[in-house]
Write a protein that holds these residues in place. Structure first.
Motif, mmCIF file in Angstrom:
data_model
loop_
_atom_site.group_PDB
_atom_site.id
_atom_site.type_symbol
_atom_site.label_atom_id
_atom_site.label_comp_id
_atom_site.label_asym_id
_atom_site.label_seq_id
_atom_site.Cartn_x
_atom_site.Cartn_y
_atom_site.Cartn_z
ATOM 1 N N PRO A 28 0.024 12.784 -3.426
ATOM 2 C CA PRO A 28 0.000 11.790 -4.233
ATOM 3 C C PRO A 28 -0.116 12.252 -5.551
ATOM 4 N N MET A 29 0.413 11.535 -6.562
ATOM 5 C CA MET A 29 0.288 11.773 -7.941
ATOM 6 C C MET A 29 -0.572 10.871 -8.741
ATOM 7 N N CYS A 30 -1.513 10.229 -8.093
ATOM 8 C CA CYS A 30 -2.547 9.676 -8.876
ATOM 9 C C CYS A 30 -3.871 9.399 -8.147
ATOM 10 N N GLY A 31 -4.888 9.325 -8.568
ATOM 11 C CA GLY A 31 -6.166 9.319 -7.588
ATOM 12 C C GLY A 31 -5.982 7.995 -6.646
ATOM 13 N N PHE A 32 -5.640 6.901 -7.279
ATOM 14 C CA PHE A 32 -5.551 5.728 -6.460
ATOM 15 C C PHE A 32 -4.675 5.647 -5.379
ATOM 16 N N SER A 33 -3.541 6.277 -5.708
ATOM 17 C CA SER A 33 -2.716 6.392 -4.490
ATOM 18 C C SER A 33 -3.111 7.242 -3.531
ATOM 19 N N GLY A 34 -3.720 8.342 -3.859
ATOM 20 C CA GLY A 34 -4.380 9.417 -3.007
ATOM 21 C C GLY A 34 -5.556 8.720 -2.250
ATOM 22 N N GLN A 35 -6.162 7.735 -2.664
ATOM 23 C CA GLN A 35 -7.253 7.049 -1.922
ATOM 24 C C GLN A 35 -6.511 6.470 -0.817
ATOM 25 N N VAL A 36 -5.553 5.516 -1.025
ATOM 26 C CA VAL A 36 -5.029 4.725 -0.140
ATOM 27 C C VAL A 36 -4.255 5.718 0.737
ATOM 28 N N ALA A 37 -3.780 6.844 0.619
ATOM 29 C CA ALA A 37 -3.167 7.813 1.456
ATOM 30 C C ALA A 37 -4.281 8.139 2.486
ATOM 31 N N GLN A 38 -5.345 8.658 1.803
ATOM 32 C CA GLN A 38 -6.464 9.245 2.312
ATOM 33 C C GLN A 38 -7.098 8.216 3.665
ATOM 34 N N ILE A 39 -7.080 6.937 3.243
ATOM 35 C CA ILE A 39 -7.687 5.958 4.082
ATOM 36 C C ILE A 39 -6.849 5.679 5.415
ATOM 37 N N LEU A 40 -5.517 5.637 4.995
ATOM 38 C CA LEU A 40 -4.533 5.360 6.001
ATOM 39 C C LEU A 40 -4.007 6.562 7.007
#
Length: 112
Positions: A28-40
């Motif tokens: 992920p290249m931003c924190g928000f995208s990283g959070q969603v990826a982490q949750i899924l």
């Protein structure tokens, strides 16, 4: 319907869970995208990540398509769920797991 909307619809229909994100599920290249990826990833959900940084037409088109101004955007069975904040809040309350289960999408369950 415009060509970009057709492309977006085809992507959304290509898998049960689709995330339009900055970067990839692995990077992920931003924190928000990283959070969603982490949750899924935590839930063990099989999902497709669409990197909007690689395609400006998709990046701008998805915002108009969903009438939602930010990235990431999460779709479940073709339905827009929300961005990072909504996904995180739904996860924390258990609503996300319930939504996925109701749509027939397998999630890992934590040991009680």
């Amino acid at each position: 319907m415009t060509d970009i909307n057709t492309r977006i619809e085809n992507e959304i229909k290509s898998q049960d869970v689709v995330v339009f994100m900055k970067g990839t599920p692995q990077f992920p290249m931003c924190g928000f995208s990283g959070q969603v990826a982490q949750i899924l990833n935590y839930l063990g959900v099989d999902y497709k990540g669409i990197n909007v940084l690689e395609d400006m037409e998709i990046r701008e088109g998805i915002k108009a398509y969903s009438n939602w101004p930010t990235i990431p955007q999460v779709y479940v069975k073709g339905e827009f769920v929300g961005g990072c904040d909504i996904t995180r809040e739904m996860f924390q309350s258990g609503e996300l797991q319930q939504l996925l289960a109701e749509r027939g999408i397998a999630v890992k369950t934590a040991a009680a």
